[in-house]
Design a protein around this motif. Structure first.
Motif, PDB file in Angstrom:
ATOM      1  N   ARG A 178      22.690 -23.755  37.126  1.00 43.48           N
ATOM      2  CA  ARG A 178      23.558 -25.756  36.147  1.00 43.48           C
ATOM      3  C   ARG A 178      24.988 -25.406  35.629  1.00 43.48           C
ATOM      4  O   ARG A 178      25.029 -26.845  35.801  1.00 43.48           O
ATOM      5  CB  ARG A 178      22.580 -26.231  34.877  1.00 43.48           C
ATOM      6  CG  ARG A 178      20.901 -26.522  35.564  1.00 43.48           C
ATOM      7  CD  ARG A 178      19.995 -26.481  34.181  1.00 43.48           C
ATOM      8  NE  ARG A 178      18.549 -26.649  34.804  1.00 43.48           N
ATOM      9  CZ  ARG A 178      17.426 -26.343  34.253  1.00 43.48           C
ATOM     10  NH1 ARG A 178      17.648 -25.607  33.118  1.00 43.48           N
ATOM     11  NH2 ARG A 178      16.584 -27.183  34.220  1.00 43.48           N
ATOM     12  N   SER A 179      25.570 -24.402  36.736  1.00 44.01           N
ATOM     13  CA  SER A 179      26.616 -24.784  35.570  1.00 44.01           C
ATOM     14  C   SER A 179      27.836 -24.727  36.937  1.00 44.01           C
ATOM     15  O   SER A 179      28.835 -25.006  36.618  1.00 44.01           O
ATOM     16  CB  SER A 179      27.314 -22.849  35.546  1.00 44.01           C
ATOM     17  OG  SER A 179      27.758 -22.474  36.574  1.00 44.01           O
ATOM     18  N   ASP A 180      27.158 -24.859  38.255  1.00 45.81           N
ATOM     19  CA  ASP A 180      28.012 -25.508  38.946  1.00 45.81           C
ATOM     20  C   ASP A 180      27.386 -25.736  40.796  1.00 45.81           C
ATOM     21  O   ASP A 180      25.809 -25.896  40.958  1.00 45.81           O
ATOM     22  CB  ASP A 180      29.094 -23.707  40.005  1.00 45.81           C
ATOM     23  CG  ASP A 180      29.696 -24.637  40.879  1.00 45.81           C
ATOM     24  OD1 ASP A 180      30.097 -25.671  41.342  1.00 45.81           O
ATOM     25  OD2 ASP A 180      30.898 -23.626  41.141  1.00 45.81           O
ATOM     26  N   SER A 181      27.717 -27.771  40.672  1.00 48.80           N
ATOM     27  CA  SER A 181      26.831 -28.865  41.936  1.00 48.80           C
ATOM     28  C   SER A 181      27.254 -27.223  44.050  1.00 48.80           C
ATOM     29  O   SER A 181      26.232 -28.550  43.804  1.00 48.80           O
ATOM     30  CB  SER A 181      27.853 -29.132  41.187  1.00 48.80           C
ATOM     31  OG  SER A 181      29.028 -30.055  42.433  1.00 48.80           O
ATOM     32  N   GLY A 182      27.974 -26.885  42.789  1.00 47.22           N
ATOM     33  CA  GLY A 182      27.503 -26.348  44.631  1.00 47.22           C
ATOM     34  C   GLY A 182      27.241 -25.116  44.881  1.00 47.22           C
ATOM     35  O   GLY A 182      27.271 -24.553  45.920  1.00 47.22           O
ATOM     36  N   ILE A 183      26.909 -24.369  43.675  1.00 45.15           N
ATOM     37  CA  ILE A 183      25.247 -23.854  43.635  1.00 45.15           C
ATOM     38  C   ILE A 183      23.581 -24.105  44.159  1.00 45.15           C
ATOM     39  O   ILE A 183      23.614 -25.125  43.327  1.00 45.15           O
ATOM     40  CB  ILE A 183      25.079 -22.871  41.870  1.00 45.15           C
ATOM     41  CG1 ILE A 183      26.145 -21.562  41.972  1.00 45.15           C
ATOM     42  CG2 ILE A 183      23.623 -21.660  42.257  1.00 45.15           C
ATOM     43  CD1 ILE A 183      26.358 -21.148  40.524  1.00 45.15           C
ATOM     44  N   ALA A 184      23.379 -23.623  44.949  1.00 46.85           N
ATOM     45  CA  ALA A 184      22.020 -24.351  45.563  1.00 46.85           C
ATOM     46  C   ALA A 184      21.479 -23.132  45.441  1.00 46.85           C
ATOM     47  O   ALA A 184      19.915 -23.310  45.526  1.00 46.85           O
ATOM     48  CB  ALA A 184      22.473 -23.923  47.601  1.00 46.85           C
ATOM     49  N   ALA A 185      21.055 -21.566  45.103  1.00 52.80           N
ATOM     50  CA  ALA A 185      20.365 -21.126  45.317  1.00 52.80           C
ATOM     51  C   ALA A 185      20.054 -19.689  44.160  1.00 52.80           C
ATOM     52  O   ALA A 185      21.625 -19.509  45.098  1.00 52.80           O
ATOM     53  CB  ALA A 185      19.592 -20.330  46.261  1.00 52.80           C
ATOM     54  N   VAL A 186      19.923 -19.387  43.269  1.00 57.35           N
ATOM     55  CA  VAL A 186      19.943 -17.888  42.755  1.00 57.35           C
ATOM     56  C   VAL A 186      19.172 -17.374  43.000  1.00 57.35           C
ATOM     57  O   VAL A 186      17.889 -18.008  43.049  1.00 57.35           O
ATOM     58  CB  VAL A 186      20.508 -18.343  41.254  1.00 57.35           C
ATOM     59  CG1 VAL A 186      22.152 -19.274  41.124  1.00 57.35           C
ATOM     60  CG2 VAL A 186      19.124 -19.521  40.928  1.00 57.35           C
ATOM     61  N   GLY A 187      19.271 -16.041  42.410  1.00 56.87           N
ATOM     62  CA  GLY A 187      18.578 -14.837  42.519  1.00 56.87           C
ATOM     63  C   GLY A 187      18.567 -13.363  41.713  1.00 56.87           C
ATOM     64  O   GLY A 187      19.703 -13.404  41.146  1.00 56.87           O
ATOM     65  N   PRO A 188      17.596 -12.910  40.871  1.00 58.00           N
ATOM     66  CA  PRO A 188      18.181 -11.686  40.562  1.00 58.00           C
ATOM     67  C   PRO A 188      18.236 -11.046  40.545  1.00 58.00           C
ATOM     68  O   PRO A 188      17.605 -10.799  42.050  1.00 58.00           O
ATOM     69  CB  PRO A 188      16.547 -12.112  39.232  1.00 58.00           C
ATOM     70  CG  PRO A 188      15.527 -12.190  40.403  1.00 58.00           C
ATOM     71  CD  PRO A 188      16.533 -13.281  41.777  1.00 58.00           C
ATOM     72  N   ARG A 189      18.208  -9.814  40.168  1.00 61.32           N
ATOM     73  CA  ARG A 189      17.968  -8.091  40.155  1.00 61.32           C
ATOM     74  C   ARG A 189      16.521  -7.543  39.933  1.00 61.32           C
ATOM     75  O   ARG A 189      15.441  -7.658  39.321  1.00 61.32           O
ATOM     76  CB  ARG A 189      18.617  -7.396  38.868  1.00 61.32           C
ATOM     77  CG  ARG A 189      18.927  -5.615  39.592  1.00 61.32           C
ATOM     78  CD  ARG A 189      19.764  -5.602  38.307  1.00 61.32           C
ATOM     79  NE  ARG A 189      19.800  -5.424  37.048  1.00 61.32           N
ATOM     80  CZ  ARG A 189      19.815  -5.179  36.002  1.00 61.32           C
ATOM     81  NH1 ARG A 189      19.496  -4.027  36.300  1.00 61.32           N
ATOM     82  NH2 ARG A 189      19.906  -5.969  34.869  1.00 61.32           N
ATOM     83  N   ILE A 190      16.561  -7.910  41.692  1.00 57.67           N
ATOM     84  CA  ILE A 190      14.354  -7.483  41.254  1.00 57.67           C
ATOM     85  C   ILE A 190      14.946  -5.384  41.104  1.00 57.67           C
ATOM     86  O   ILE A 190      15.775  -4.926  42.277  1.00 57.67           O
ATOM     87  CB  ILE A 190      13.995  -7.434  42.574  1.00 57.67           C
ATOM     88  CG1 ILE A 190      14.443  -8.892  42.992  1.00 57.67           C
ATOM     89  CG2 ILE A 190      12.985  -6.829  43.152  1.00 57.67           C
ATOM     90  CD1 ILE A 190      13.830  -9.725  44.830  1.00 57.67           C
ATOM     91  N   LEU A 191      13.668  -5.211  40.591  1.00 60.63           N
ATOM     92  CA  LEU A 191      13.143  -3.475  40.823  1.00 60.63           C
ATOM     93  C   LEU A 191      12.317  -3.229  40.681  1.00 60.63           C
ATOM     94  O   LEU A 191      10.864  -3.890  41.072  1.00 60.63           O
ATOM     95  CB  LEU A 191      13.843  -3.083  39.027  1.00 60.63           C
ATOM     96  CG  LEU A 191      14.629  -3.364  38.275  1.00 60.63           C
ATOM     97  CD1 LEU A 191      14.601  -3.264  36.594  1.00 60.63           C
ATOM     98  CD2 LEU A 191      15.911  -2.588  38.589  1.00 60.63           C
ATOM     99  N   GLU A 192      12.587  -1.666  41.789  1.00 56.55           N
ATOM    100  CA  GLU A 192      10.951  -1.681  41.992  1.00 56.55           C
ATOM    101  C   GLU A 192      10.336  -0.916  40.529  1.00 56.55           C
ATOM    102  O   GLU A 192      10.765  -0.732  39.935  1.00 56.55           O
ATOM    103  CB  GLU A 192      11.111  -0.523  42.611  1.00 56.55           C
ATOM    104  CG  GLU A 192      12.019  -1.244  45.058  1.00 56.55           C
ATOM    105  CD  GLU A 192      11.079  -1.693  45.405  1.00 56.55           C
ATOM    106  OE1 GLU A 192      10.016  -2.142  45.126  1.00 56.55           O
ATOM    107  OE2 GLU A 192      11.979  -2.477  46.693  1.00 56.55           O
ATOM    108  N   ALA A 193       8.396  -0.716  41.214  1.00 48.27           N
ATOM    109  CA  ALA A 193       8.281  -0.121  40.232  1.00 48.27           C
ATOM    110  C   ALA A 193       8.669   1.107  39.129  1.00 48.27           C
ATOM    111  O   ALA A 193       8.171   1.263  38.348  1.00 48.27           O
ATOM    112  CB  ALA A 193       6.240   0.234  40.855  1.00 48.27           C
ATOM    113  N   ASP A 194       9.447   1.492  40.042  1.00 44.00           N
ATOM    114  CA  ASP A 194      10.396   2.933  39.437  1.00 44.00           C
ATOM    115  C   ASP A 194      11.115   2.738  38.999  1.00 44.00           C
ATOM    116  O   ASP A 194      11.572   3.830  38.697  1.00 44.00           O
ATOM    117  CB  ASP A 194      10.364   4.241  40.649  1.00 44.00           C
ATOM    118  CG  ASP A 194      11.359   4.215  42.180  1.00 44.00           C
ATOM    119  OD1 ASP A 194      11.577   2.475  41.562  1.00 44.00           O
ATOM    120  OD2 ASP A 194      10.953   4.829  42.254  1.00 44.00           O
TER     121      ASP A 194
END
Length: 296
Positions: free
Chosen positions: A118-134
């Motif tokens: 929401r901070s920038d109208s030019g941002i279409a998609a955001v993604g997190p840091r994804i951790l594996e189970a280990d």
């Protein structure tokens, strides 16, 4: 046709859509994690690519969590299922969380992603840091594969993991704590503006599985918009359950076919035909080797 109870969609401007394919074991923990991942009400849809005959377990899990259950008549792929779920969302939904069911979202993960989006109208998609189970970090924010990086990664990733093409493609782990733009974000968990998703007409359904997220990120970039990786938001990938149970060889083939489809789509035309032929041959060889390893 979806079944309810429907969780007051007029109050929810954020939707979560996920796709089940025999996902009974992982679905409940995923849905439960959403309650602490977001402070805003969520409109949740579970699309079922594998309705289990007389078994109502996926439906029961979804409805118990206040989600809408959407059984699909045939498995036409991940992208098709997501598109079907999005098509039925209320018009007031502004943001769509796309997630695999074998994920657990950490506390405030959705809130952190939305704050950046929401901070920038030019941002279409955001993604997190994804951790594996280990606890290891999955490289979920990568560069768009090119002919050079795609061929190098395809041919050498398994026999020379540290090759420069794979490092460039994955954007190695020294940047996992840095918020940055990416060519594409993993479809295992991302948030996208509903307006952008509508403009792009959703995921390209010609990809049955794999690379539909690469294609989406590429098309977002072509619109002049941004894909942003937000490592302060964390989710845990608990396991690729849908590719287990003797289906790994089929999934290997699907992955390589999707890779060819994307690179052929990105580099069309007669002048590049010899390059596409060489690329296809290399990917076919890599797929056969990977299938042999998976069958051992």
């Amino acid at each position: 046709m979806s079944t309810a109870p429907t969780p007051s969609p007029e109050a929810a401007r954020v939707a979560v859509v996920t796709v089940s394919y025999g996902s009974e074991v992982v679905l409940a923990p995923f849905l439960s994690s959403l309650s602490t991942a977001a402070s805003t009400p969520l409109h949740i849809v579970v699309a079922d690519n594998k309705p289990a005959g007389d078994s109502k377990s996926v439906s029961s899990i979804a409805l118990a969590a206040g989600a809408i259950y959407l059984p699909l008549s045939a498995n036409r792929g991940y992208g098709h299922a997501i598109n079907a779920a999005v098509a039925g969302l209320p018009p007031e939904i502004d943001w769509v969380v796309v997630s695999n069911p074998d994920v657990v979202a950490n506390s405030s993960a959705i809130d952190r992603l939305l704050a950046v989006a929401r901070s920038d109208s030019g941002i279409a998609a955001v993604g997190p840091r994804i951790l594996e189970a280990d606890g290891t970090v999955y490289p979920s924010a990568r560069a768009i594969p090119s002919l050079r990086s795609g061929v190098g990664h395809a041919l050498f990733a398994n026999i020379w993991p540290g090759n420069p093409w794979t490092r460039r493609y994955r954007v190695e782990t020294d940047q996992v704590l840095v918020q940055r733009d990416a060519g594409w974000l993993s479809g295992a968990f991302l948030i996208i503006r509903r307006s952008v998703l509508d403009e792009l007409r959703g995921f390209d359904e010609s990809y049955f599985m794999y690379f539909e997220d690469v294609d989406l990120g590429f098309r977002i970039g072509k619109l002049g918009l941004r894909n942003v990786y937000v490592p302060s938001a964390v989710v845990v990938h608990t396991g690729a359950h849908s590719t287990q149970g003797g289906e790994s060889a089929r999934m290997v083939r699907a992955h390589h076919e999707s890779a060819k489809r994307f690179l052929f789509k990105r580099y069309p035309g007669p002048l590049l035909w010899p390059v596409r032929v060489a690329l296809a041959a290399g990917l076919d060889i890599r797929a056969r080797l990977a299938e042999r390893r998976s069958s051992r």
